[in-house]
Write an enzyme that holds these catalytic residues in place. Sequence first.
Site, PDB file in Angstrom:
ATOM      1  N   ARG A  28       0.814  -1.211   0.167  1.00 18.78           N
ATOM      2  CA  ARG A  28      -0.065   0.064  -0.034  1.00 18.78           C
ATOM      3  C   ARG A  28       1.054   1.151   0.010  1.00 18.78           C
ATOM      4  NH1 ARG A  28      -2.854  -4.196   1.750  1.00 18.78           N
ATOM      5  NH2 ARG A  28      -5.073  -4.204   1.548  1.00 18.78           N
ATOM      6  N   ARG A 151      -6.319 -17.704  -9.069  1.00 15.97           N
ATOM      7  CA  ARG A 151      -6.986 -16.982  -8.006  1.00 15.97           C
ATOM      8  C   ARG A 151      -8.320 -16.292  -8.438  1.00 15.97           C
ATOM      9  NH1 ARG A 151      -2.782 -14.798  -3.829  1.00 15.97           N
ATOM     10  NH2 ARG A 151      -4.800 -14.400  -2.400  1.00 15.97           N
ATOM     11  N   GLN A 197      -8.391  -6.640   0.451  1.00 17.90           N
ATOM     12  CA  GLN A 197      -7.874  -6.383  -0.829  1.00 17.90           C
ATOM     13  C   GLN A 197      -8.965  -5.982  -1.804  1.00 17.90           C
ATOM     14  OE1 GLN A 197      -6.237 -10.115  -2.404  1.00 17.90           O
ATOM     15  NE2 GLN A 197      -4.473  -9.889  -1.127  1.00 17.90           N
ATOM     16  N   ASP A 344      -4.559 -14.622   7.890  1.00 22.27           N
ATOM     17  CA  ASP A 344      -3.192 -15.377   7.439  1.00 22.27           C
ATOM     18  C   ASP A 344      -2.544 -16.185   8.154  1.00 22.27           C
ATOM     19  OD1 ASP A 344      -3.603 -14.164   5.014  1.00 22.27           O
ATOM     20  OD2 ASP A 344      -2.342 -12.125   5.682  1.00 22.27           O
ATOM     21  N   LYS A 371      -6.551 -19.074  -1.531  1.00 21.87           N
ATOM     22  CA  LYS A 371      -5.377 -18.390  -1.313  1.00 21.87           C
ATOM     23  C   LYS A 371      -4.501 -18.835  -2.368  1.00 21.87           C
ATOM     24  CE  LYS A 371      -6.167 -15.450   2.037  1.00 21.87           C
ATOM     25  NZ  LYS A 371      -6.120 -13.950   1.614  1.00 21.87           N
TER      26      LYS A 371
END
Length: 464
Positions: A28, A151, A197, A344, A371
């Site tokens: 970011r 993905r 995201q 995560d 993922k």
Amino acid sequence: MNARIWPLRKPLHAEGVRVPGDKSISHRSLTFAALAEGESRVAGLAPGGDVRSTARCLAQLGVPVLRGDGTPWTGKTPPQRPPGSAALPERDSDMEDDDAIILGQGLSGLREPVERLDCGNSGTTIRLLTGVLAGAGIEATLIGDESLSRRPMERVARPLRQLGAEIETTHGKPPVIVRRGHPLRAAAVASDVASAQVKSAVLLAGLFAEGETSFTEPGKSRDHTERLLRTMGAAVVQRGTTVSVRGPANLRGIALDVPGDLSSAAFLVAAALVAPEGSTLSLEHVGVNPTRAGFLDALAMFGARIQLELGESGGPEPVAKLTVGAQKLRGAELDGDLILRAIDEVPILAVLGALAEGETVIRGAQELRVKESDRIAQMAAGLRGMGGRVEELPDGLRIEGGGGLHGGAAIDAAMDHRIALAFSVAALGAREACCISGAEWADISFPGFYVLLRSLGAEVEISS
């Protein structure tokens, strides 16, 4: 690359270890600085392959990302230390390549790339840049490696189309084509999935649109985007699980020291917990943002005690020193908001569940199915291969602890850095050595991990 890892035979002891910079914040900071007016300086960037992918793509869009000597920033892997080295290198002296200068081009200064944008293995890169390109009205094709090409991208493309973007996916996956010349309109977007995201892609596109663009999600995902955009001067408002941004925005450059990545720290914390009695480990400057610190809450549910000392962050994110030692763990039920804030870290939490006493149940983690690998299936298969008693659930795992892990298994990392890292820690707490194939994928988020394990006293053998 194969990593053969033996169980720990003696206590771990290390003070002042600093883990790689937070990957989410690194992506970011580079991307937002590219859209700012003027120069930004970011220290402590994550040195792994994913953030390098973002830097390369930004360079193709006409944004210089430089080292202090004016050469392109490459985020090189930290220098390797020989087995038995007493400590990690200090970042300021030896890890000079994790600092970058970004020469922002403003919202209207990006250029159309000559070639396709290769996002490598990075889902964050491809999703955030899709939002930027849609907002800027720049045509480009975004591609990735074999893993990224599996993905889902419609979850990003659909809300951006609501803002007026023209985006094509390949059967819902990469390659993704963003078409030029489609001015965006501000709108209220509601998502059926809580995803930082997707939220970030919409907010980035909203920076370019006239008026207020909002994003509503069923739960509050990590808020790194909101914090950083506010710091850079954007009008960002949070109301419950709805966040809005007013465009067109005028972002200003920043000076930022990226906190250490809690997701990387989690593997070292877990290693200390399952190490022989008397082990102690302290980690410096770790990010403890409440929207992604569910791992720390999960440890408390396992009965673990961890010392947290808040420090000066030099930015919008809270940081702390974490100190932890070897402890006996009990099973826990992990679900809901906690899993959203620890998504995560679920693979390493599953390892701790297998090494704890009693049953551990993890629910609400269906996002892990899409993922880098199907992390639920990979963890179930790998833990069973190490002698664990595991039931795979549609949205998680049921793990019966108490028997430990016998090890002696060959584990496939499945092109997934968190699978490689999680089973490397599992091997430390097992009864026999384990071999991790595809161990090189650990470098995506934690370059130098196996060198660090050696420096902490673990026995690790690397082979091709």
